[in-house]
Design an enzyme around this catalytic site. Structure first.
Site, PDB file in Angstrom:
ATOM      1  N   TYR A 141       4.499  -2.195   5.534  1.00  0.00           N
ATOM      2  CA  TYR A 141       4.927  -2.402   4.146  1.00  0.00           C
ATOM      3  C   TYR A 141       5.889  -3.586   4.030  1.00  0.00           C
ATOM      4  O   TYR A 141       6.105  -4.095   2.942  1.00  0.00           O
ATOM      5  CB  TYR A 141       5.608  -1.150   3.585  1.00  0.00           C
ATOM      6  CG  TYR A 141       4.673   0.025   3.358  1.00  0.00           C
ATOM      7  CD1 TYR A 141       3.306  -0.085   3.586  1.00  0.00           C
ATOM      8  CD2 TYR A 141       5.157   1.250   2.917  1.00  0.00           C
ATOM      9  CE1 TYR A 141       2.460   0.982   3.387  1.00  0.00           C
ATOM     10  CE2 TYR A 141       4.306   2.325   2.714  1.00  0.00           C
ATOM     11  CZ  TYR A 141       2.960   2.187   2.955  1.00  0.00           C
ATOM     12  OH  TYR A 141       2.118   3.255   2.761  1.00  0.00           O
ATOM     13  N   LYS A 192      -0.988   5.536  16.636  1.00  0.00           N
ATOM     14  CA  LYS A 192      -2.403   5.208  16.833  1.00  0.00           C
ATOM     15  C   LYS A 192      -2.471   4.300  18.062  1.00  0.00           C
ATOM     16  O   LYS A 192      -2.969   3.168  18.025  1.00  0.00           O
ATOM     17  CB  LYS A 192      -2.942   4.518  15.555  1.00  0.00           C
ATOM     18  CG  LYS A 192      -4.429   4.333  15.512  1.00  0.00           C
ATOM     19  CD  LYS A 192      -5.210   5.612  15.289  1.00  0.00           C
ATOM     20  CE  LYS A 192      -6.699   5.335  15.337  1.00  0.00           C
ATOM     21  NZ  LYS A 192      -7.518   6.563  15.402  1.00  0.00           N
ATOM     22  N   ASP A 224      -4.933  10.335  13.200  1.00  0.00           N
ATOM     23  CA  ASP A 224      -6.115  10.991  12.613  1.00  0.00           C
ATOM     24  C   ASP A 224      -6.148  12.470  13.005  1.00  0.00           C
ATOM     25  O   ASP A 224      -6.414  13.346  12.176  1.00  0.00           O
ATOM     26  CB  ASP A 224      -7.411  10.265  13.001  1.00  0.00           C
ATOM     27  CG  ASP A 224      -7.450   9.826  14.459  1.00  0.00           C
ATOM     28  OD1 ASP A 224      -6.395   9.884  15.131  1.00  0.00           O
ATOM     29  OD2 ASP A 224      -8.523   9.423  14.942  1.00  0.00           O
ATOM     30  N   ASP A 248       3.947   7.942   5.118  1.00  0.00           N
ATOM     31  CA  ASP A 248       3.689   8.005   3.681  1.00  0.00           C
ATOM     32  C   ASP A 248       2.548   8.990   3.420  1.00  0.00           C
ATOM     33  O   ASP A 248       2.631   9.879   2.568  1.00  0.00           O
ATOM     34  CB  ASP A 248       3.311   6.587   3.214  1.00  0.00           C
ATOM     35  CG  ASP A 248       3.333   6.443   1.708  1.00  0.00           C
ATOM     36  OD1 ASP A 248       3.655   7.423   1.025  1.00  0.00           O
ATOM     37  OD2 ASP A 248       3.024   5.339   1.222  1.00  0.00           O
ATOM     38  N   ASP A 252       2.827  13.344   2.267  1.00  0.00           N
ATOM     39  CA  ASP A 252       2.214  13.855   1.039  1.00  0.00           C
ATOM     40  C   ASP A 252       1.234  14.980   1.354  1.00  0.00           C
ATOM     41  O   ASP A 252       1.128  15.949   0.608  1.00  0.00           O
ATOM     42  CB  ASP A 252       1.464  12.733   0.295  1.00  0.00           C
ATOM     43  CG  ASP A 252       2.371  12.052  -0.719  1.00  0.00           C
ATOM     44  OD1 ASP A 252       3.606  12.157  -0.576  1.00  0.00           O
ATOM     45  OD2 ASP A 252       1.851  11.403  -1.648  1.00  0.00           O
TER      46      ASP A 252
END
Ligand code: NAD
Length: 362
Positions: A141, A192, A224, A248, A252
């Site tokens: 980001y 990852k 994942d 992020d 959620d």
């Protein structure tokens, strides 16, 4: 010492839910001797309207002098047409960046009374108590270079950079290990590393921190798989730590396991223990001004503030227990009510928590 808390009500339901936090903090001052001084300032759309910018310099100045800040929520359709830098959400991103709030703590706790509200079966989620620690000021980001450019063949392409320094990884790692030490002693680092070099370093640095925290069992999981495990068997997790982008999304996902967005608090901390505390939800323009907002995420954010920035862990426990007792007594705001339940308005829910606190004070 008197703690200085900056209250940032923000927009739409923001002022309604922060009013309930104000009541709770004043009750803690009256009934339990919490030495606290509350100041108010504008952030978000209300600041655009009043002062022409979503993060006024005066608000930032007050935040820098405070021990902690409590935010309601910012934003709304009336400001969506503004230039990007004047939009309410910019104010939020800017205050996080200006104050160096690199550690985002998001608990996902399912109160037993609300197990039926989850999208998963009660037997899979009841007793859920996860803390997600997300790095908030680095990663893709914020990485440079970034932009949209034209390739030599004339086709446009968008590009971003995922970069993490070992210092940034160690800093968030320390927060996560400390949290795991205070909780169940399990830390799962999510990355990852099978594909990304930045994750390879992330894993190496996290592994390097483990010997200084012998009470914590560190594990690693690919993002994942972590997403899959969160919806398959979420109770296997205690604390999870991950980078900005993965955090992020996963936070959620974990949030929805608890059933209502109106129940979820969060904290964003700097290196000195200052924190910006806020409910996870937005400003809910669709229900503003109707007494329908659930104030409990904000009150649970107050509990996090007491624990992480004000060194008042005992009062934090009391607020959380008061919320639990109010739920156990059957009170429900509209978002939590099952068909046929009577609905408790925002202010009455806040009053009930204050009463539950006062009852404990004797
Ligand atoms: P939202 O979280 O505001 O609302 C989503 C849904 O959840 C709505 O139906 C709303 O009524 C409900 N809801 C949210 N909080 C609730 C509460 N406390 N009690 C009961 N119901 C609640 O998300 P949105 O509608 O996508 O966004 C609305 C505005 O909020 C937008 O301007 C968005 O940019 C902003 N926003 C701000 C923040 C923040 O301040 N941290 C976060 C997310 C969105």
């Amino acid at each position: 010492m008197t703690y200085r808390v900056l209250m940032l009500p923000g927009d739409h339901i923001g002022p309604e839910i922060v009013a309930e936090a104000d009541k709770v903090l004043r009750c803690l001052a009256d009934a339990f001797g919490l030495a606290v001084e509350l100041e108010y300032a504008n952030l978000g759309g209300c600041a655009v309207d009043a002062e022409g910018t979503p993060l006024p310099a005066s608000t930032l100045g007050l935040a820098r002098q405070a021990d902690a800040a409590l935010l309601g929520a910012v934003g709304g359709p009336e400001w969506d047409g503004l230039a990007r830098e004047r939009r309410p959400e910019r104010g939020l991103l800017a205050i996080r960046a200006e104050l160096g709030l690199f550690a985002n703590l998001r608990p996902a706790i399912l109160f037993p009374e609300l197990a039926g509200a989850s999208s998963l079966r009660p037997e899979v989620v009841s007793g859920l108590d996860i803390l997600i620690v997300r790095e908030l000021t680095g990663g893709i980001y914020f990485g440079d270079p970034r932009g949209i450019r034209e390739r030599t063949d004339g086709v446009r392409e968008g590009f971003n950079t995922l970069v993490y320094g070992a210092d940034e990884i160690a800093r968030i790692g320390q927060v996560a290990f400390a949290a795991a030490e205070r909780r169940g002693g399990q830390l799962c680092s999510v990355d990852k590393a099978n594909v990304l070099e930045s994750s390879e370093l992330w894993r190496e640095v996290m592994t390097g921190l483990a010997p200084s925290h012998p009470g914590v069992e560190l594990s690693h999981m690919y993002v994942d798989n972590a997403a899959m495990q969160l919806v398959r068997a979420p109770r296997q997790f205690d604390v999870m730590v991950t980078g900005n982008l993965f955090g992020d999304i996963l936070s959620d996902c974990a949030a929805m396991l608890t059933g209502s967005i109106g129940m979820l608090p969060s904290a964003s901390l700097d290196e000195q223990g200052f924190g910006l505390y806020e409910p996870v939800h937005g400003s809910a323009p669709d229900i503003a001004g109707q007494g329908k907002a659930n104030p409990l995420a904000t009150l649970l954010s107050v509990a996090m503030m007491l624990r992480h920035s004000l060194d008042e862990g005992d009062l934090a426990d009391r607020v959380e227990q008061a919320v639990a007792r109010v739920l156990a007594s059957g009170l429900r705001t509209a978002d939590l009510a099952a068909p046929g339940d009577s609905v408790t308005p925002t202010a009455a829910m806040g009053d009930a928590v204050v009463e539950a606190l006062r009852a404990e004070a004797g």
